[in-house]
Design an enzyme around this catalytic site. Structure first.
Site, PDB file in Angstrom:
ATOM      1  N   GLY A   1       0.794  -1.235   0.000  1.00 25.24           N
ATOM      2  CA  GLY A   1       0.000   0.000   0.000  1.00 25.24           C
ATOM      3  C   GLY A   1       0.815   1.268   0.000  1.00 25.24           C
ATOM      4  O   GLY A   1       0.711   2.088  -0.900  1.00 25.24           O
ATOM      5  N   SER A   2       1.663   1.441   1.036  1.00 23.01           N
ATOM      6  CA  SER A   2       2.350   2.727   1.110  1.00 23.01           C
ATOM      7  C   SER A   2       3.692   2.669   0.384  1.00 23.01           C
ATOM      8  O   SER A   2       4.356   1.635   0.360  1.00 23.01           O
ATOM      9  CB  SER A   2       2.555   3.146   2.560  1.00 23.01           C
ATOM     10  OG  SER A   2       3.266   2.162   3.263  1.00 23.01           O
TER      11      SER A   2
ATOM     12  N   TRP B   1      -6.154   0.685  17.708  1.00 31.74           N
ATOM     13  CA  TRP B   1      -5.099   1.701  17.703  1.00 31.74           C
ATOM     14  C   TRP B   1      -5.647   3.088  18.020  1.00 31.74           C
ATOM     15  O   TRP B   1      -5.044   4.104  17.710  1.00 31.74           O
ATOM     16  CB  TRP B   1      -4.319   1.667  16.377  1.00 31.74           C
ATOM     17  CG  TRP B   1      -3.461   0.430  16.251  1.00 31.74           C
ATOM     18  CD1 TRP B   1      -3.228  -0.514  17.222  1.00 31.74           C
ATOM     19  CD2 TRP B   1      -2.722  -0.010  15.104  1.00 31.74           C
ATOM     20  NE1 TRP B   1      -2.399  -1.503  16.736  1.00 31.74           N
ATOM     21  CE2 TRP B   1      -2.076  -1.234  15.449  1.00 31.74           C
ATOM     22  CE3 TRP B   1      -2.544   0.496  13.812  1.00 31.74           C
ATOM     23  CZ2 TRP B   1      -1.270  -1.944  14.546  1.00 31.74           C
ATOM     24  CZ3 TRP B   1      -1.735  -0.209  12.921  1.00 31.74           C
ATOM     25  CH2 TRP B   1      -1.105  -1.404  13.287  1.00 31.74           C
TER      26      TRP B   1
ATOM     27  N   HIS C   1      -4.559  -7.483   4.909  1.00 35.27           N
ATOM     28  CA  HIS C   1      -3.126  -7.589   5.202  1.00 35.27           C
ATOM     29  C   HIS C   1      -2.930  -7.631   6.711  1.00 35.27           C
ATOM     30  O   HIS C   1      -3.579  -6.894   7.446  1.00 35.27           O
ATOM     31  CB  HIS C   1      -2.380  -6.391   4.602  1.00 35.27           C
ATOM     32  CG  HIS C   1      -1.005  -6.237   5.152  1.00 35.27           C
ATOM     33  ND1 HIS C   1       0.004  -7.105   4.827  1.00 35.27           N
ATOM     34  CD2 HIS C   1      -0.487  -5.363   6.051  1.00 35.27           C
ATOM     35  CE1 HIS C   1       1.096  -6.750   5.503  1.00 35.27           C
ATOM     36  NE2 HIS C   1       0.823  -5.707   6.250  1.00 35.27           N
TER      37      HIS C   1
ATOM     38  N   HIS D   1      11.383  -4.073   7.014  1.00 36.71           N
ATOM     39  CA  HIS D   1      11.963  -3.294   8.118  1.00 36.71           C
ATOM     40  C   HIS D   1      13.484  -3.244   8.052  1.00 36.71           C
ATOM     41  O   HIS D   1      14.121  -2.549   8.825  1.00 36.71           O
ATOM     42  CB  HIS D   1      11.492  -3.842   9.471  1.00 36.71           C
ATOM     43  CG  HIS D   1      10.035  -3.562   9.701  1.00 36.71           C
ATOM     44  ND1 HIS D   1       9.050  -4.469   9.428  1.00 36.71           N
ATOM     45  CD2 HIS D   1       9.406  -2.436  10.137  1.00 36.71           C
ATOM     46  CE1 HIS D   1       7.871  -3.926   9.693  1.00 36.71           C
ATOM     47  NE2 HIS D   1       8.063  -2.700  10.128  1.00 36.71           N
TER      48      HIS D   1
END
Ligand code: GLN
Ligand code: ZN
Length: 411
Positions: free
Chosen positions: A84-85, A213, A293, A346
Site C-alpha cells: 500500500g504505502s 489503535w 493484510h 523493516h
C-alpha cells in the site's frame, strides 16, 4: 500529562469507593459530567438505527469464495503487488506540514499529492507489477487518516505513543458515534486508476485495527464501536467499487493484538472482531476481490477465524518468522489466496532475486501455485526509494522466473 492526571483522579476515586468514603457530591459530579458529555455528543440516530436493523446477510458476501472466484479479475500466476504505502519522503511530509500551516491551499496540496501518485504509478508500471497501489502519500498514519475524516474521533496535538522502533503515532480518541459524511479515499483511488490500465487497489484500514489503535469510548462496548466503524467502511467499500475498484484491500494488522489475556475470552472477542471485518467488506460484489493484510501475527491458533474473515487474498508477514506463518496457514488447510511477504521491509537490505525465489519456492512447496501472491511483507513507507526500487525489481524478476519454472514442470 492530562491523561496521567485523569488516571490519578480515578485512582483516588476508586480507593474512596472501596473504603465507602465517597461523598454524594462526587457521585453527583460524575453523573452530571456524563450528562454534560451526552448533551455535547448525542447519539447519532441513523447509525443507531442501522446497528439495530443489521441482518445476517449484511455480514455475508452474496457468493461463497469458490463461486465468486471465477468472476474476479484475471491475473497471471504469482501476481505481484505491494502492501500500500510508498516512501514517505521528507518532500511528502513537507507537503502535509505546509498544507496544515496554510501555506498550500487544498487544491495546491491535492495537485502535489497527485503528482506523487502519478510518479508512483509510472514507476510501478515500469517495474512490471500486476496490481498497483496509489501509494498512500496523503496519509500520515493508517488509523489517524481515517479518524480525521470520521466524526466521533478527537485528536491530541502532542499525545504521541511509540508504535514501532523509533516511530511514533498519535492515537485518535473515540468519543461519539462514528459517522462517515463523505468518501474518504475515492478521490486518490480515481486519480491513480485513471493513469493506468492495470488494476489499482482501493486501500482501507479495517475496523478492529482502527479501534485497537485508538483510545476507545468507555460508555459503549468495543464491539459496538467496531461495528460503527465497520458501517462507515462498508459505505467506503461500496463507493470504491462504484468508482471502478476491482480490488480493495482492507488492512487488519491489529486483529490479534486485541485478543484478551485469558484464552477463555478469545472466542467472544474473535466473534465480533471477525464480524466487524465481514460487515465492512461483505457489501462487495462477488467480482470485487477483497484483500486483507496482517503483519507480525501468529496464525496457528486463530486460523479458523482468519478463514472466517472470508477475504479473497491475505498478505502476511513471513520473511522474519522463517515461514512459520505460512506453515501455520497451510497446515490449517487455508483455501483462499495468500501473499507470503517475500522480504522484510523493516530492513534496509535489498533482497536478491535468488533470496526471493527461495522464499517463494517454500510457498510453492506448501500451497497450490494458483493460491500464491508475491509481495513485500508490509507497507514501504519507512523505506527510501533507493531501497524500494531495486527490491521490487528483484521481486518481479523472481515471480517471472518462478512462472517459467512452474510452466515447465506442468508441461
Ligand atoms: N497499507 C498499509 C501500508 O502499506 C499497511 C500498514 C501495516 O500493515 N501496518 O502502510
Ligand atoms: Zn503490515
Amino acid at each position: 500529562m492530562s491523561f496521567a492526571q485523569q488516571k490519578l483522579q480515578e485512582v483516588v476515586f476508586l480507593a474512596r469507593t472501596i473504603k465507602g468514603d465517597n461523598t454524594r457530591t462526587e457521585q453527583e459530579f460524575i453523573e452530571s459530567t456524563w450528562s454534560t458529555f451526552e448533551e455535547f455528543s448525542p447519539a447519532n440516530q441513523s447509525v443507531q438505527e442501522r446497528l439495530k436493523t443489521l441482518k445476517i446477510d449484511d455480514f455475508q458476501r452474496s457468493l461463497s469464495y469458490g463461486l465468486r472466484l471465477d468472476s474476479q479479475i484475471s491475473l497471471p500466476l504469482f501476481s505481484t503487488t505491494t502492501i500500500g504505502s510508498f516512501p514517505q519522503t521528507s518532500e511528502v511530509r513537507q507537503l502535509r506540514v505546509r498544507y496544515k500551516r496554510g501555506e498550500l491551499n487544498q487544491s495546491e496540496y491535492e495537485a502535489a499529492i497527485d503528482a506523487q501518485i502519478a510518479e508512483s504509478i509510472k514507476l510501478q508500471e515500469e517495474l512490471g507489477l500486476d496490481v498497483l497501489v496509489h501509494g498512500e502519500f496523503e496519509r500520515t498514519d493508517m488509523v489517524e487518516f481515517f479518524g480525521q475524516q470520521l466524526s466521533g474521533f478527537a485528536f491530541t496535538e502532542n499525545g504521541w505513543v511509540q508504535s514501532y522502533g523509533s516511530r511514533y503515532v498519535r492515537p485518535p480518541i473515540i468519543y461519539g458515534d462514528v459517522v462517515r459524511s463523505e468518501p474518504m479515499t475515492v478521490r486518490e483511488f480515481q486519480v491513480a486508476q485513471s493513469l493506468t490500465e492495470k488494476p489499482v487497489k482501493g486501500m482501507l484500514t479495517a475496523p478492529v485495527t482502527i479501534l485497537n489503535w485508538s483510545y476507545p469510548r468507555i460508555d459503549v462496548s468495543r464491539s459496538e464501536q467496531a461495528f460503527q466503524i465497520a458501517l462507515a467502511l462498508r459505505d467506503e467499500v461500496a463507493d470504491l467499487e462504484a468508482a471502478g475498484a476491482k480490488v480493495i484491500q482492507v488492512d487488519e494488522p491489529a486483529l490479534r493484538e486485541g485478543l484478551p489475556l485469558k484464552p477463555q475470552r478469545w472466542s467472544e472477542y474473535l466473534s465480533w472482531a471477525v464480524d466487524a471485518f465481514r460487515l465492512a467488506t461483505a457489501v462487495a460484489q462477488p467480482q470485487t476481490q477483497i484483500h486483507t493484510h496482517m503483519c507480525y501475527c501468529e496464525f496457528g491458533d486463530i486460523i479458523k477465524d482468519i478463514e472466517r474473515l472470508d477475504a479473497d487474498v491475505i498478505s502476511i508477514e513471513n520473511s522474519r518468522s522463517n515461514n512459520q506463518t505460512l506453515r501455520e496457514i497451510t497446515e490449517g488447510g487455508y483455501s483462499h489466496q495468500v501473499g507470503n511477504g517475500v522480504y522484510d521491509i523493516h530492513s534496509p537490505v535489498v533482497p536478491t532475486t535468488e533470496q526471493i525465489l527461495q522464499q517463494l519456492r517454500t510457498g510453492v512447496a506448501n500451497l497450490p501455485a494458483k493460491q500464491i501472491w508475491v509481495n513485500p511483507d508490509c507497507g514501504l513507507k519507512t523505506r527510501g526509494w533507493e531501497e524500494v526500487i531495486p527490491s521490487i525489481k528483484n521481486m518481479v524478476e523472481a515471480a517471472k522466473i518462478l512462472r517459467e519454472e512452474v510452466n515447465t514442470t506442468v508441461k
